[in-house]
Design an enzyme around this catalytic site. Sequence first.
Site, PDB file in Angstrom:
ATOM      1  N   ARG A 121       0.812  -1.215   0.000  1.00  0.00           N
ATOM      2  CA  ARG A 121       0.000   0.000   0.000  1.00  0.00           C
ATOM      3  C   ARG A 121       0.847   1.267   0.000  1.00  0.00           C
ATOM      4  NH1 ARG A 121      -4.816  -0.254   4.294  1.00  0.00           N
ATOM      5  NH2 ARG A 121      -3.076   0.104   5.681  1.00  0.00           N
ATOM      6  N   CYS A 176     -10.271  -0.639  -0.236  1.00  0.00           N
ATOM      7  CA  CYS A 176      -9.128  -1.512   0.056  1.00  0.00           C
ATOM      8  C   CYS A 176      -7.830  -0.729   0.155  1.00  0.00           C
ATOM      9  CB  CYS A 176      -9.007  -2.595  -0.995  1.00  0.00           C
ATOM     10  SG  CYS A 176     -10.399  -3.719  -0.933  1.00  0.00           S
ATOM     11  N   HIS A 177      -7.499   0.028  -0.888  1.00  0.00           N
ATOM     12  CA  HIS A 177      -6.206   0.699  -0.870  1.00  0.00           C
ATOM     13  C   HIS A 177      -6.316   2.168  -1.230  1.00  0.00           C
ATOM     14  CE1 HIS A 177      -5.603  -3.583  -1.514  1.00  0.00           C
ATOM     15  NE2 HIS A 177      -4.645  -3.425  -0.640  1.00  0.00           N
ATOM     16  N   GLY A 178      -7.540   2.707  -1.122  1.00  0.00           N
ATOM     17  CA  GLY A 178      -7.707   4.144  -1.228  1.00  0.00           C
ATOM     18  C   GLY A 178      -7.569   4.753  -2.611  1.00  0.00           C
TER      19      GLY A 178
END
Lengths: 284, 430, 183
Positions: free
Chosen positions: B299, C147-149
């Site tokens: 991420r 989930c991951h923006g």
Amino acid sequence: MTLNKVLSLAALVGAVFLAGPVMAESSQAPLKDVHWSFEGPFGHYDQEQLQRGYKVYREVCSSCHAMNQVAFRNLGDPGGPFFDPKYPNSNDNPKVKSIAADYKVSDIDGDSGDVIKRPATSADYFPSPYANSAAAAAANGGAIPPDMSLLVKAREGGAAYIYSVVTGDGTAPPAGATIPPGKYYDPYKSGDMSANFHGDPSKMPVGGLIAMPPPLADNKVAFDDGTKSTINQEARDVAAFMQWAADPKMEERKQTGLAVMIFLVLFSGLLYASYRRIWRDVGH
Amino acid sequence: MSHPSTYEPKTGIERWLDSRLPIVRFSADILSFPTPRNLNYWYTFGGILSFCLVVQIVTGIVLAMHYDPSGTGAFLSVERGIMRDVNYGWLIRGIHANGASMFFVAVYLHILRGIYYGSYKAPREVLWLLGCVIYVLMMATAFMGYVLPWGQMSFWGAKVITNLIGALPLVGKPITTLLWGGFSVDDPTLNRFFSLHYLLPFVIAAVVALHVWALHVPGNNNPTGVNVKSDTDTVAFHPYYTVKDGFAITLFMIMFAVFVFYLPDALGKADNAIPANPLVTPAHIVPEWYLLPFYAILRAIPDKLIGVLALGGSIGMLFALPWIDRSHVKSMRYRPTARMYFFIWIVAVAFLGWCGSQEPDGKLIPGLESFNLIDYPINSVTWLSRFSALYYFGYFVIVFFLGLYEKPLPVPDSLYTPVLKPSAVAAPAE
Amino acid sequence: MAESLTQSVSDPANAVDPSRRDFIHIAATAAAAGGVVAVAWPLIDQLNPAADTLALATLEYDLSKVALGQEVTISWRKQPVFIRHRTPKEIADARAADHGQLKDPETDAARVKAGKEQWLILLASCTHLGCVPTFGGGDYAGWLCPCHGSVYDTSGRIRKGPAPKNLYVPDYAFLSDTKIKIG
């Protein structure tokens, strides 16, 4: 010295877990703190509470919420609301039989092949109030009422979450919030009010919207044991019942756990003595 | 085996068997294997891991007897069949599901022990590589196992991880299609994951056999990193280390039992108690705790392909470690500088794990406004994971240069010296 | 052991022309390798989508069910698809950004059918790792992937975060004013 090492090792292993994932704080009011009989390593279900909770489920919740993992026979299993030591096989329990017979389930008639409705038996599972999920959504403005059998495990906070949401449902919405038709404000529901709030963004209300109309009211359910029927009492009892429905083996699990822990502590003590004896004359 | 066999067949039958299938000799040699006498409790995790593997295989085989690998049946067969109706099903699944976490606790401590004492260095590089292979196989097995209950986290975890592979150029898309068997994660995916989840543990067991073989050629490393020089440096594996490992295993089982009996769902996610729904993604999608550091690295990087490569590279660094670290001193007991960087590395990994469980734009210091840099404010979880990831990789560069320039403390002549004369060694770290 | 074996095998062969002997070994090895590959192929190809999965149904949908400013998620090939009835403001926002800084440059007009700008049909899979984005989040008044923006604008174009591509627009056609066929 060795014992110190063992202890520090155990502490480190424990720290790995304590330092584990912490979920980000979601927007909801702190859940109401409830004392439950099933908390702690020796916790057990309060059978009278489960019976009251079952009555709330039967008379209020079950008109919308299915419970498809629970069979009628489970009500008479050890730890369950209608367990009776006289009937170790819950299928023989007359209370269970009469509860089951109140429900109608679909079946195929063996002679004609027609789809028929027959009274349920103790082996049947609680039937769903709707034919399928599309029917459930259509009857509830698009929101499908979730199945109640695992709901306590499916929500962060468990039974306390259920209790808080049910009692917080329909709280007067804070100033600046517009509640769309068919929705209700609930400060305890984990949610996001940003789309429905038009006031000062720094004063964003906690909680979220719920499609369930406030389900309970004082004296809505007449308890058989004479307990005063308040909203809080009904909500607490049904939350306890749902805890049981989600985790019916809890009592068996905790009792087995106690025996296992005692055995493991004794066994590790014996092994430690054996270890000291074998290494007695060996420098290391 | 590196040590001469001491087995003497005593009876006629033993002599007869010994010249045909020397299995008794083989077992006796393993039990009498000369093992350094100074191994501490950090060295018991090999035994603990063998215990974990056996527990997972036995409970897994039993669970497979009650499990239905279909989109409509999987969730019910687990939550209704196994958890409610199968005799002791709640116990067996509780052991299997929590056992995966226990397995990773043990493997992480085993790996950290290997790094701290330099157990990957010559002549144990192959031993280390096989261990890394086991670790990767464990992650694959655990991931596929997590998919099987077919709850919301199972489904979306499968979707996210299989899409990771799709980021690779050229081969990505065909491989994802092979994994899915359709246009998305669906029934065929669940079925093949079940098949592979059943297979992989036996592959792990085979690689474990190679791992133990590769251990028995050079013999154990030890906390001093000094080679075994004479018979007085060692004791027989049995009974000295069987009893020590056995005691450690019982302590491990106590912690294990606390989770199985009193906190059975503490390591799981509430969303996995909701049946899989391909149309709705859970609000917080988070992998199991043991994958969180890698998830945070993924991420932290704003580009999909580079993120996936960094994720792979973070595990790849472990494989390369024996060739990155050029220091001749194995144990960090005698490498105080390296030790300091190593402890910071553990902290960085812990930060990454914490970041992986948080929202990417969550604030580190509440109320403090900061400026945006590459999509995220400096005061955000994402930037902590970026700095931590930078240190994660930077550590391996530091290790390389330390190997060339660091001045280690004097190393004892014998692995037994520290026990006889503790003063002979400066500040042994325990 | 191994040496004596090779010797005993190669001894009688020494009488034969060496180049021909080599050819026989190479041919035999090649035949074995070919056989292995031929057997491996069905074992790999069985993993690809089966015929029943490939028999994709096309999907018809009546747009009149979607009110202005609303969005429905329907299932097509077991994948979620967004059907969004865009407001004039959403369309204007999307068009205004046509020539701005875009990660995956594409005009809004190219993502909808001419004259039907209010209807935005999207594969509801984040192009990062496949989660379903939710509408109303993020800085561009479009979708935010939980989930991951990854953040998408009101045209479904990627504006921020790790996703590399805009949300895919599936093949679809208008059968009538209010009816579309996807696939």
